[in-house]
Design an enzyme around this catalytic site. Sequence first.
Site, mmCIF file in Angstrom:
data_model
loop_
_atom_site.group_PDB
_atom_site.id
_atom_site.type_symbol
_atom_site.label_atom_id
_atom_site.label_comp_id
_atom_site.label_asym_id
_atom_site.label_seq_id
_atom_site.Cartn_x
_atom_site.Cartn_y
_atom_site.Cartn_z
ATOM 1 N N CYS A 55 0.852 -1.188 0.000
ATOM 2 C CA CYS A 55 0.000 0.000 0.000
ATOM 3 C C CYS A 55 0.883 1.231 0.000
ATOM 4 O O CYS A 55 1.844 1.293 0.757
ATOM 5 C CB CYS A 55 -0.920 -0.011 1.224
ATOM 6 S SG CYS A 55 -2.018 1.397 1.334
ATOM 7 N N CYS A 56 0.544 2.183 -0.823
ATOM 8 C CA CYS A 56 1.256 3.460 -0.860
ATOM 9 C C CYS A 56 2.758 3.264 -1.067
ATOM 10 O O CYS A 56 3.588 3.987 -0.515
ATOM 11 C CB CYS A 56 1.015 4.264 0.419
ATOM 12 S SG CYS A 56 -0.729 4.577 0.734
ATOM 13 N N GLY A 57 3.104 2.221 -1.838
ATOM 14 C CA GLY A 57 4.506 2.022 -2.182
ATOM 15 C C GLY A 57 5.326 1.336 -1.116
ATOM 16 O O GLY A 57 6.521 1.143 -1.277
ATOM 17 N N LYS A 58 4.696 0.913 -0.008
ATOM 18 C CA LYS A 58 5.433 0.255 1.071
ATOM 19 C C LYS A 58 4.892 -1.151 1.280
ATOM 20 O O LYS A 58 3.693 -1.395 1.208
ATOM 21 C CB LYS A 58 5.306 1.042 2.382
ATOM 22 C CG LYS A 58 5.957 2.417 2.329
ATOM 23 C CD LYS A 58 5.843 3.107 3.673
ATOM 24 C CE LYS A 58 6.505 4.465 3.648
ATOM 25 N NZ LYS A 58 6.411 5.156 4.941
#
Length: 271
Positions: free
Chosen positions: A105-108
């Site tokens: 999520c959100c690049g993490k």
Amino acid sequence: MVDDKSLTYWTTAKYRQNLMITEEDAVAREFALTIEINGEQYATIVCTPTDLKELVIGFLASEGIIRKYEDIQSVMVDDYKGFAYVELHFPVEFTERTERWIGSCCGKSREFYLKQDVKAAKTITTKLQLQTNQVYQLMKEFDDQAEVFGETGGVHQAGLATEKQINAAFIDIGRHNALDKLFGHILLHKLSVKDYCILFSGRISSEVILKVSKIGVGILLAKSAPTDLALKLARDLQITAVGFIRNASLNVYTHENRIQNGLDEGIYFTK
């Protein structure tokens, strides 16, 4: 006023040094509620038999089955038989829910225990800030409202508050159920939670942080300790986790910018 459904009384032999006395002791009630969705049994929750409609709605939202109250066509709770009958506006496919899932999520990369968490957890953006004296005052008010805990010592409590006052609070023998009741109340009344915080009586676990994320609140105020996974999730989900709030002291573990120093030395409490 304590809800009679939340507790019962038990004849108890009590020993005080060498003296035995018999008294009626307040005991928290435990109740099994089975949820049926579209005519099929989905889950059984062991809970306190109060605010059951809110519990069902919040539980379904936390599971990722519904997004809003309008997804529900009807909900009927039979608290005599211990069943909640839910009809949705769409079919639901029941799948295995015990696998360990890894979500992104959100690049993490973020570790979840259930597929529903991947779908429903969200990163929080809020501009709400609290002063420390406001935190102490809210927790004092929260403690003062904890009548069932005072009677039984056997329930958890979750509350929704602005920086000035507590707007709603729910109790349950299960800490997750208390949060689900709060979630159900928010959906049922279509509340915007961007300017609210959550007060919580129990330990800050990873599951608690995930539920707070699903509710959409950015500040969690708790009386007890966190776990390391909870703090990793709180940091990632941009939730301010505050623990050990007692006697004019507190610990801010994540996103400290939302808590500002503003101590009023006249506020003390000991629960």
